[in-house]
Design a protein around this motif. Structure first.
Motif, PDB file in Angstrom:
ATOM      1  N   ALA A 198       1.207   9.265 -11.397  1.00  0.00           N
ATOM      2  CA  ALA A 198       1.443   8.315 -10.082  1.00  0.00           C
ATOM      3  C   ALA A 198       1.886   6.609 -10.690  1.00  0.00           C
ATOM      4  N   GLY A 199       2.602   6.970 -11.701  1.00  0.00           N
ATOM      5  CA  GLY A 199       4.110   5.487 -12.046  1.00  0.00           C
ATOM      6  C   GLY A 199       5.128   5.568 -10.516  1.00  0.00           C
ATOM      7  N   ILE A 200       5.803   6.303 -10.014  1.00  0.00           N
ATOM      8  CA  ILE A 200       6.209   6.328  -9.120  1.00  0.00           C
ATOM      9  C   ILE A 200       5.645   4.879  -7.932  1.00  0.00           C
ATOM     10  N   THR A 201       4.291   5.860  -7.731  1.00  0.00           N
ATOM     11  CA  THR A 201       3.444   5.445  -6.598  1.00  0.00           C
ATOM     12  C   THR A 201       3.151   4.186  -6.798  1.00  0.00           C
ATOM     13  N   MET A 202       3.047   3.721  -8.230  1.00  0.00           N
ATOM     14  CA  MET A 202       2.686   2.738  -8.784  1.00  0.00           C
ATOM     15  C   MET A 202       3.317   1.501  -8.320  1.00  0.00           C
ATOM     16  N   ALA A 203       4.384   1.475  -8.617  1.00  0.00           N
ATOM     17  CA  ALA A 203       6.045   0.950  -8.648  1.00  0.00           C
ATOM     18  C   ALA A 203       6.722   0.889  -7.274  1.00  0.00           C
ATOM     19  N   VAL A 252      -4.101   7.151 -19.618  1.00  0.00           N
ATOM     20  CA  VAL A 252      -2.810   7.454 -18.773  1.00  0.00           C
ATOM     21  C   VAL A 252      -2.097   6.472 -17.676  1.00  0.00           C
ATOM     22  N   MET A 253      -3.124   6.413 -17.044  1.00  0.00           N
ATOM     23  CA  MET A 253      -2.923   5.522 -15.482  1.00  0.00           C
ATOM     24  C   MET A 253      -2.665   4.107 -15.552  1.00  0.00           C
ATOM     25  N   GLN A 254      -3.405   3.591 -16.801  1.00  0.00           N
ATOM     26  CA  GLN A 254      -2.645   2.098 -16.959  1.00  0.00           C
ATOM     27  C   GLN A 254      -1.478   1.995 -17.658  1.00  0.00           C
ATOM     28  N   GLU A 255      -1.174   3.038 -18.101  1.00  0.00           N
ATOM     29  CA  GLU A 255      -0.050   2.820 -18.940  1.00  0.00           C
ATOM     30  C   GLU A 255       1.083   2.750 -17.797  1.00  0.00           C
ATOM     31  N   SER A 256       0.728   4.315 -16.884  1.00  0.00           N
ATOM     32  CA  SER A 256       2.169   3.974 -16.458  1.00  0.00           C
ATOM     33  C   SER A 256       2.542   3.040 -15.025  1.00  0.00           C
ATOM     34  N   ALA A 257       0.961   2.003 -15.118  1.00  0.00           N
ATOM     35  CA  ALA A 257       1.044   0.937 -14.108  1.00  0.00           C
ATOM     36  C   ALA A 257       1.900  -0.284 -14.892  1.00  0.00           C
ATOM     37  N   GLN A 258       1.054   0.279 -16.612  1.00  0.00           N
ATOM     38  CA  GLN A 258       2.816  -0.676 -17.233  1.00  0.00           C
ATOM     39  C   GLN A 258       4.233  -0.921 -17.353  1.00  0.00           C
ATOM     40  N   LEU A 273       0.968  -1.181   0.487  1.00  0.00           N
ATOM     41  CA  LEU A 273      -0.207   0.130  -0.308  1.00  0.00           C
ATOM     42  C   LEU A 273       0.761   1.334  -0.026  1.00  0.00           C
ATOM     43  N   ALA A 274       0.915   2.107  -1.392  1.00  0.00           N
ATOM     44  CA  ALA A 274       1.704   3.271  -1.384  1.00  0.00           C
ATOM     45  C   ALA A 274       0.642   4.539  -1.330  1.00  0.00           C
ATOM     46  N   MET A 275       0.861   5.742  -1.140  1.00  0.00           N
ATOM     47  CA  MET A 275       0.275   6.722  -0.889  1.00  0.00           C
ATOM     48  C   MET A 275       0.711   7.965  -1.436  1.00  0.00           C
ATOM     49  N   GLY A 276      -0.164   7.987  -3.033  1.00  0.00           N
ATOM     50  CA  GLY A 276       0.025   8.850  -3.889  1.00  0.00           C
ATOM     51  C   GLY A 276      -0.674  10.041  -3.184  1.00  0.00           C
ATOM     52  N   LEU A 277      -0.268  10.953  -4.466  1.00  0.00           N
ATOM     53  CA  LEU A 277      -1.215  12.230  -4.682  1.00  0.00           C
ATOM     54  C   LEU A 277      -1.364  13.084  -6.099  1.00  0.00           C
ATOM     55  N   ALA A 278      -2.777  13.101  -6.296  1.00  0.00           N
ATOM     56  CA  ALA A 278      -3.468  13.357  -6.959  1.00  0.00           C
ATOM     57  C   ALA A 278      -4.183  15.316  -7.137  1.00  0.00           C
ATOM     58  N   TRP A 279      -4.002  15.631  -8.139  1.00  0.00           N
ATOM     59  CA  TRP A 279      -5.171  16.609  -8.579  1.00  0.00           C
ATOM     60  C   TRP A 279      -6.202  16.619  -9.449  1.00  0.00           C
ATOM     61  N   THR A 280      -7.138  17.274  -8.124  1.00  0.00           N
ATOM     62  CA  THR A 280      -8.642  17.166  -8.689  1.00  0.00           C
ATOM     63  C   THR A 280      -9.090  18.795  -9.671  1.00  0.00           C
ATOM     64  N   GLU A 281     -10.114  18.600  -9.925  1.00  0.00           N
ATOM     65  CA  GLU A 281     -10.345  20.146 -10.397  1.00  0.00           C
ATOM     66  C   GLU A 281     -11.415  20.502  -8.747  1.00  0.00           C
ATOM     67  N   PHE A 282     -11.535  20.013  -8.126  1.00  0.00           N
ATOM     68  CA  PHE A 282     -11.813  19.991  -6.307  1.00  0.00           C
ATOM     69  C   PHE A 282     -10.454  20.702  -5.729  1.00  0.00           C
ATOM     70  N   GLY A 283      -8.994  19.880  -6.424  1.00  0.00           N
ATOM     71  CA  GLY A 283      -8.370  20.270  -5.118  1.00  0.00           C
ATOM     72  C   GLY A 283      -7.654  19.344  -5.168  1.00  0.00           C
TER      73      GLY A 283
END
Length: 761
Positions: A636-641, A589-595, A553-563
């Protein structure tokens, strides 16, 4: 008494007391025939000219001019030439007399009776309306042929002038007759309409409209157009549908503020005070407005800037535009573009359509009644396109300072100057705004607020505003700082303050009910228990960091239009045949990051102590919780790795750490966007450490210093660095190691992996 007198003209006729130099030297010796004294003291003298003379010199005399003369004799002439000129001169004078009614038949008879050439030319010259200088020149011309030739030229010129005047009078008379005829026919038409029972109000309405057209200051093009339309309207029946269309068109043109403007109030200090009074923080937009005012003070006219405020909902984009208008002493108009998908909403409909009207830009200017307002185009990123056209393409001309001085609305079909309007657009995201439209605007990012910012905004603005809106006095309710912080942490989860204002309004309504029930002297001092009673159980758990280190379980940081927000990524490895599953409603894009992350792990398998053929014996499942919410983006690439490596090596990930960054196949960490919102999200979740790409070091300047004091930001260049910092290694344990010769790879214990549980997030 000697009845001879010498007559000579003055060089300046209006001079009452001429000197010797003011009198022409050539004149006429005349014989006095009669002297008549008038009752007013003036003397009228009748004389007869005898011959030309020239002044030799002036003799001394204090009472009148006394001169010594020399008689001028005419040189001999060619009889044939003189006779030809005489005939032409008589013919020309007769032709002239036909155009000039002042030449009577008696004058023609008198001229016809003169045969001597010199006297003939002098007699005709006397009846011609020539200037004094011309007559003096003829008098001084002794050669009779030359004198006759010159007079003939003057007579022909006079005939041409009179003929031109007659042509002009004829055209004017014809035009007047046409106008009178049209007026007569119009009056007849109105009389017939009146007899048929139609109201005569149309006439008075036209008169009022004509007065408005005369009073209204319009551009040359608009003035010509409206007068032509009004002329057509006068010829129409008031009951016809076309008359209504033309009347509405004229009304629209006259109601627009073509030249009406408000005067800018250019006071930098006062503008800064107003902006700070209305909004907390937002330093970048405030600084840009003060720069514009400073330039306006130095330059008489500058093209209105096009600013685009981009940020999450509730951070004050629209209200900031309203404050800008107040600080500049300009009118404010707001137009919401959310859901607009018809090009005619911007450019208007052509008048050939039923129910046609101008676009929203022109309609708004009619409402605001000035040509230089602050114009807020809200939600510019929410426009869409369909078969009726692309409204964002229609906005290209509106928002281009090089083109909008001649904006052409389809309904008006006239050029309208939008260059002095201060356009401000707002958006939640930039990627949904077309690139050509984005290129025409100056982008100003407005990031989310920190907890301290929210508390200051609540204390300075929101509490006072909601107490007043709900009829409370400041004495009726007290919001301590710790209670405001409690509401912020447990009842809101946003970058802006809109939900915070709603919660404060809800508390104020509950207090208002207590005041009405118990009296106006009621005072409520809020505590956590009272807030929970008013607002219910807390909606959000403050501090979303995991309580202990977890495997996979790794914690990533995301940007949304709500902040910004934190994003947990889980990975589990179970015995299988090498199947890879990626879930959580992820975008491409996130699926390709996981690959890419999985390929990186395979390239590092031996050094990480993982069997090189693990992907053949294990099924790997990568999951991002909250699967109903679509997720996408290159961060999210390094978080998935990290999550995959943790699941395969059985090394937990630090629970107080989050990360953001994209990964390449070789493990390089690429920069990302929205860093400030992501750091703020980590701060809200009480995380202690954040890993960010080294290339984003420049963006750390945008983050408040007090946030960086509480969060440790580490810069990483390679995923190897990320794993070293993110995985909770035991003391003395090495993550990467070289494989010794003869030693087989570490065998992955599938049974152990299957029996371990990954805690749900």
């Amino acid at each position: 008494m000697d009845k001879k007198i010498f007559l000579s003209a003055q060089t300046k006729a209006k001079m009452d007391d001429p000197q010797e130099s003011d009198i022409h030297r050539v004149g006429t010796v005349a014989n006095i025939l009669q002297i008549l004294r008038l009752p007013d003291g003036t003397v009228k003298v009748l004389v007869e000219g005898e011959f030309r003379s020239k002044i030799i010199n002036f003799l001394p005399n204090n009472e009148y001019f006394h001169v010594h003369l020399e008689e001028l004799e005419e040189p001999p002439q060619n009889p044939l030439e003189v006779e030809a000129l005489r005939r032409n001169l008589r013919s020309a004078f007769e032709s002239y007399s036909k155009h000039n009614k002042k030449i009577t038949q008696e004058v023609l008879d008198a001229v016809a009776a003169v045969d001597e050439p010199s006297r003939l030319v002098d007699t005709i010259a006397a009846y011609m309306p020539l200037k004094l200088e011309v007559k003096q020149a003829l008098l001084e011309t002794l050669d009779v042929s030359l004198r006759m030739e010159r007079l003939f030229g003057h007579i022909r010129a006079e005939i041409e002038i009179i003929q031109t005047e007659e042509r002009i009078k004829g055209r004017v008379k014809k035009q007047m007759e046409k106008t009178q005829r049209e007026y007569y026919l119009n009056e007849q038409m109105r009389a017939i309409q009146k007899e048929m029972g139609e109201k005569d109000d149309f006439k008075s309405e036209l008169e009022d409209l004509e007065k408005r057209i005369k009073r209204k200051k319009l551009t040359k093009e608009a003035g010509t157009k409206v007068r032509a339309e009004f002329k057509k309207l006068k010829l129409m029946s008031p009951m016809s549908a076309e008359a209504t269309v033309v009347r509405n068109y004229i009304d629209w043109i006259l109601s627009l503020p073509w030249f009406e403007k408000t005067r800018d109030k250019i006071d930098i200090d006062e503008a800064a005070r107003i902006l700070n009074e209305d909004h907390y923080a937002l330093e970048k937009p405030k600084e840009r407005i003060l720069e514009y005012l400073a330039v306006q003070a130095l330059v008489k006219k500058i093209k209105g800037p096009i600013l685009c405020f981009v940020g999450p909902p509730g951070v004050g984009k629209t209200s900031l535009a309203r404050s800008i208008a107040r600080s500049m002493n300009r009118n404010f108009i707001r137009l919401s573009l959310g859901g607009v998908r018809d090009e005619a909403e911007i450019r208007g409909h052509r008048r050939t359509y039923i129910g046609a009207m101008p676009g929203k830009i022109i309609q708004s200017l009619k409402k605001v009644k000035s040509n230089n307002p602050v114009f807020c185009l809200d939600e510019i990123d929410k426009m869409s396109a369909d078969f009726r056209g692309d409204p964002s393409a229609a906005l290209l001309e509106v928002l281009d300072p090089e083109q909008n001085f001649s904006f052409n609305d389809h309904y008006l079909d006239l050029d309208y100057d939008l260059s002095e309007i201060f356009f401000i657009t707002t958006a939640n995201t930039l990627h949904s705004i077309p690139a050509p439209l984005r290129d025409r605007m100056e982008i100003i990012q407005i990031e989310g607020y920190t907890e301290l910012d929210k508390m200051n905004i609540a204390k300075q603005f929101l509490v006072q505003k909601q107490c007043k809106a709900n009829g409370l006095n400041p004495e009726n309710v007290e919001f301590p700082d710790e209670i405001l912080l409690y509401i912020i942490r447990h009842y809101t989860k946003e970058s802006g303050v809109r939900n915070l204002e709603r919660e404060i309004a809800s508390v104020c309504r509950k207090v208002a009910k207590e005041v009405v029930r118990s009296g106006k002297a009621t005072r409520v001092e809020l505590t956590e228990e009272i807030v929970q009673e008013y607002l219910g159980v807390p909606k959000f758990r403050y501090g979303r960091a995991e309580e202990k280190d977890e495997i996979g379980l790794a914690m990533g940081l995301a940007w949304t239009e709500f902040g910004g927000d934190i994003l947990g990524i889980e990975t589990i490895a179970v015995p299988g045949k090498g199947k890879i599953t990626i879930t959580g409603k992820l975008g491409e894009v996130m699926q390709e990051s996981a690959q890419a992350a999985l390929s990186y792990v395979r390239s590092r398998a031996t050094r990480l102590g993982i069997a090189p053929d693990f992907y053949q014996n294990l099924d790997i499942h990568v999951h991002v919780p909250e699967g109903a919410i679509p997720k996408d983006g290159p961060s999210a690439g390094i978080t998935m790795a990290t999550s995959i490596v943790s699941a395969l090596t059985r090394i937990p990930v630090r629970s107080d750490l989050a990360m953001t960054g994209e990964i390449t196949l070789r493990g390089r960490v690429l920069p990302i966007g929205g860093l400030k919102e992501k750091i703020l999200a980590a701060h809200r979740a009480l995380l202690k450490t954040v890993l960010v790409p080294k290339e984003n070091a420049k963006d750390l300047k945008e983050i408040p210093a007090r946030i960086l004091e509480e969060i440790h930001v580490e810069l990483v260049e390679h995923t190897d660095d990320v794993l070293h910092k993110a995985l909770a290694l035991k003391e003395g344990e090495e993550l990467f190691h070289e494989q010794e010769s003869g030693q087989g790879p570490v065998i992955f214990d599938a049974k152990k992996t299957a029996s371990d549980e990954i805690r749900a997030h």
